[in-house]
Design a protein around this motif. Structure first.
Motif, PDB file in Angstrom:
ATOM      1  N   MET A 152       0.843  -1.176   0.000  1.00 60.95           N
ATOM      2  CA  MET A 152       0.000   0.000   0.000  1.00 60.95           C
ATOM      3  C   MET A 152       0.885   1.235   0.000  1.00 60.95           C
ATOM      4  SD  MET A 152      -3.022   1.166   2.574  1.00 60.95           S
ATOM      5  CE  MET A 152      -2.029   1.639   3.951  1.00 60.95           C
ATOM      6  N   ASN A 153       0.430   2.256  -0.723  1.00 60.60           N
ATOM      7  CA  ASN A 153       1.161   3.509  -0.804  1.00 60.60           C
ATOM      8  C   ASN A 153       0.169   4.641  -0.551  1.00 60.60           C
ATOM      9  OD1 ASN A 153       3.033   5.495  -1.316  1.00 60.60           O
ATOM     10  ND2 ASN A 153       3.527   4.794  -3.370  1.00 60.60           N
ATOM     11  N   VAL A 154       0.433   5.488   0.426  1.00 63.60           N
ATOM     12  CA  VAL A 154      -0.420   6.636   0.728  1.00 63.60           C
ATOM     13  C   VAL A 154       0.326   7.890   0.306  1.00 63.60           C
ATOM     14  CG1 VAL A 154      -1.599   7.943   2.530  1.00 63.60           C
ATOM     15  CG2 VAL A 154      -1.488   5.440   2.672  1.00 63.60           C
ATOM     16  N   VAL A 155      -0.329   8.717  -0.516  1.00 63.63           N
ATOM     17  CA  VAL A 155       0.283   9.944  -1.012  1.00 63.63           C
ATOM     18  C   VAL A 155      -0.522  11.127  -0.493  1.00 63.63           C
ATOM     19  CG1 VAL A 155       0.890  11.248  -3.090  1.00 63.63           C
ATOM     20  CG2 VAL A 155       1.055   8.746  -3.095  1.00 63.63           C
ATOM     21  N   GLU A 156       0.153  12.073   0.108  1.00 64.27           N
ATOM     22  CA  GLU A 156      -0.493  13.309   0.540  1.00 64.27           C
ATOM     23  C   GLU A 156      -0.587  14.232  -0.671  1.00 64.27           C
ATOM     24  OE1 GLU A 156      -1.740  13.938   3.537  1.00 64.27           O
ATOM     25  OE2 GLU A 156      -1.036  12.023   4.354  1.00 64.27           O
ATOM     26  N   ILE A 157      -1.795  14.680  -0.983  1.00 63.63           N
ATOM     27  CA  ILE A 157      -1.974  15.575  -2.129  1.00 63.63           C
ATOM     28  C   ILE A 157      -1.086  16.804  -1.992  1.00 63.63           C
ATOM     29  CG2 ILE A 157      -3.629  17.070  -3.323  1.00 63.63           C
ATOM     30  CD1 ILE A 157      -5.754  14.906  -2.775  1.00 63.63           C
ATOM     31  N   ALA A 158      -0.915  17.297  -0.786  1.00 66.39           N
ATOM     32  CA  ALA A 158      -0.073  18.475  -0.551  1.00 66.39           C
ATOM     33  C   ALA A 158       1.386  18.225  -0.925  1.00 66.39           C
ATOM     34  CB  ALA A 158      -0.178  18.904   0.909  1.00 66.39           C
ATOM     35  N   ASP A 159       1.800  16.956  -0.994  1.00 65.35           N
ATOM     36  CA  ASP A 159       3.179  16.618  -1.344  1.00 65.35           C
ATOM     37  C   ASP A 159       3.413  16.535  -2.850  1.00 65.35           C
ATOM     38  OD1 ASP A 159       3.846  16.512   1.330  1.00 65.35           O
ATOM     39  OD2 ASP A 159       3.615  14.326   1.468  1.00 65.35           O
ATOM     40  N   LEU A 160       2.361  16.670  -3.651  1.00 69.35           N
ATOM     41  CA  LEU A 160       2.511  16.644  -5.112  1.00 69.35           C
ATOM     42  C   LEU A 160       2.976  18.031  -5.557  1.00 69.35           C
ATOM     43  CD1 LEU A 160      -0.732  14.693  -6.099  1.00 69.35           C
ATOM     44  CD2 LEU A 160       1.600  13.785  -5.890  1.00 69.35           C
ATOM     45  N   THR A 161       4.291  18.173  -5.731  1.00 61.45           N
ATOM     46  CA  THR A 161       4.877  19.463  -6.082  1.00 61.45           C
ATOM     47  C   THR A 161       5.888  19.291  -7.211  1.00 61.45           C
ATOM     48  OG1 THR A 161       6.605  19.184  -4.420  1.00 61.45           O
ATOM     49  CG2 THR A 161       4.626  20.372  -3.734  1.00 61.45           C
ATOM     50  N   ASP A 162       6.203  20.409  -7.884  1.00 63.69           N
ATOM     51  CA  ASP A 162       7.236  20.374  -8.912  1.00 63.69           C
ATOM     52  C   ASP A 162       8.612  20.536  -8.245  1.00 63.69           C
ATOM     53  OD1 ASP A 162       7.606  23.097  -8.413  1.00 63.69           O
ATOM     54  OD2 ASP A 162       6.639  23.742 -10.263  1.00 63.69           O
ATOM     55  N   GLU A 163       9.663  20.641  -9.061  1.00 59.69           N
ATOM     56  CA  GLU A 163      11.026  20.713  -8.554  1.00 59.69           C
ATOM     57  C   GLU A 163      11.262  21.920  -7.643  1.00 59.69           C
ATOM     58  OE1 GLU A 163      10.429  20.684 -12.025  1.00 59.69           O
ATOM     59  OE2 GLU A 163      10.405  18.512 -12.014  1.00 59.69           O
ATOM     60  N   SER A 164      10.495  22.989  -7.863  1.00 65.03           N
ATOM     61  CA  SER A 164      10.684  24.201  -7.051  1.00 65.03           C
ATOM     62  C   SER A 164       9.748  24.231  -5.838  1.00 65.03           C
ATOM     63  CB  SER A 164      10.480  25.451  -7.910  1.00 65.03           C
ATOM     64  OG  SER A 164       9.143  25.515  -8.366  1.00 65.03           O
ATOM     65  N   GLY A 165       8.965  23.156  -5.641  1.00 65.19           N
ATOM     66  CA  GLY A 165       8.100  23.084  -4.478  1.00 65.19           C
ATOM     67  C   GLY A 165       6.693  23.621  -4.680  1.00 65.19           C
ATOM     68  N   ARG A 166       6.371  24.068  -5.899  1.00 66.18           N
ATOM     69  CA  ARG A 166       5.017  24.562  -6.180  1.00 66.18           C
ATOM     70  C   ARG A 166       4.050  23.390  -6.301  1.00 66.18           C
ATOM     71  NH1 ARG A 166       6.563  28.321 -11.126  1.00 66.18           N
ATOM     72  NH2 ARG A 166       7.870  26.498 -11.347  1.00 66.18           N
ATOM     73  N   PRO A 167       2.802  23.559  -5.788  1.00 68.52           N
ATOM     74  CA  PRO A 167       1.818  22.462  -5.858  1.00 68.52           C
ATOM     75  C   PRO A 167       1.476  22.088  -7.297  1.00 68.52           C
ATOM     76  CG  PRO A 167       0.979  24.325  -4.580  1.00 68.52           C
ATOM     77  CD  PRO A 167       2.283  24.738  -5.167  1.00 68.52           C
ATOM     78  N   LEU A 168       1.293  20.809  -7.524  1.00 73.97           N
ATOM     79  CA  LEU A 168       0.875  20.299  -8.826  1.00 73.97           C
ATOM     80  C   LEU A 168      -0.482  19.613  -8.674  1.00 73.97           C
ATOM     81  CD1 LEU A 168       4.038  18.538 -10.314  1.00 73.97           C
ATOM     82  CD2 LEU A 168       2.954  20.616 -11.136  1.00 73.97           C
ATOM     83  N   PRO A 169      -1.384  19.830  -9.611  1.00 78.83           N
ATOM     84  CA  PRO A 169      -2.670  19.127  -9.550  1.00 78.83           C
ATOM     85  C   PRO A 169      -2.612  17.778 -10.262  1.00 78.83           C
ATOM     86  CG  PRO A 169      -2.721  20.727 -11.320  1.00 78.83           C
ATOM     87  CD  PRO A 169      -1.351  20.839 -10.657  1.00 78.83           C
ATOM     88  N   GLU A 170      -1.411  17.217 -10.382  1.00 75.73           N
ATOM     89  CA  GLU A 170      -1.223  15.990 -11.159  1.00 75.73           C
ATOM     90  C   GLU A 170      -0.654  14.870 -10.305  1.00 75.73           C
ATOM     91  OE1 GLU A 170       1.456  17.039 -14.307  1.00 75.73           O
ATOM     92  OE2 GLU A 170      -0.013  18.337 -15.281  1.00 75.73           O
TER      93      GLU A 170
END
Length: 113
Positions: free
Chosen positions: A1-19
């Motif tokens: 099982m893998n749990v991903v925090e949506i807030a942790d989905l970021t690009d290389e500079s730390g900006r949030p990604l909706p992907e």
């Protein structure tokens, strides 16, 4: 099982990604979370070598799928077959909330315009 925090989905500079790209997280699917109130917002014409499924939770968008156009509304699911040119643009009142599910563990997109 893998749990991903949506807030942790970021690009290389730390900006949030909706992907969410599944390959990175051990999933066979990828998705894009759409949330906008800007009329006309959406991607230009493109296609994928796999099915894309749009789960529209609220709002509406004008879809072009192949040679057809239609208004997709909250409560609908639109399935676009592989290799079919498509695009959408937010229309109408209210916020467009939608999840675009890619039947692939990574995004493969051919931009057509």
């Amino acid at each position: 099982m893998n749990v991903v925090e949506i807030a942790d989905l970021t690009d290389e500079s730390g900006r949030p990604l909706p992907e969410f790209e599944g390959r990175t997280h051990g999933s066979p699917v990828s998705f894009i979370m759409v949330s906008t109130d800007v009329d006309g917002a959406g991607p230009r014409l493109h296609r994928h070598p796999y099915t894309e499924t749009f789960l529209i939770r609220s709002g509406e968008a004008l879809f072009t799928v192949g040679d057809r156009t239609l208004i997709g509304r909250g409560g609908q699911i639109i399935v676009v077959p592989p290799d079919t040119p498509h695009k959408f643009a937010k229309t109408g009142p209210g916020r467009l909330e939608m999840t675009d599910i890619h039947a692939s563990d990574l995004f493969i997109t051919e931009w057509l315009e």
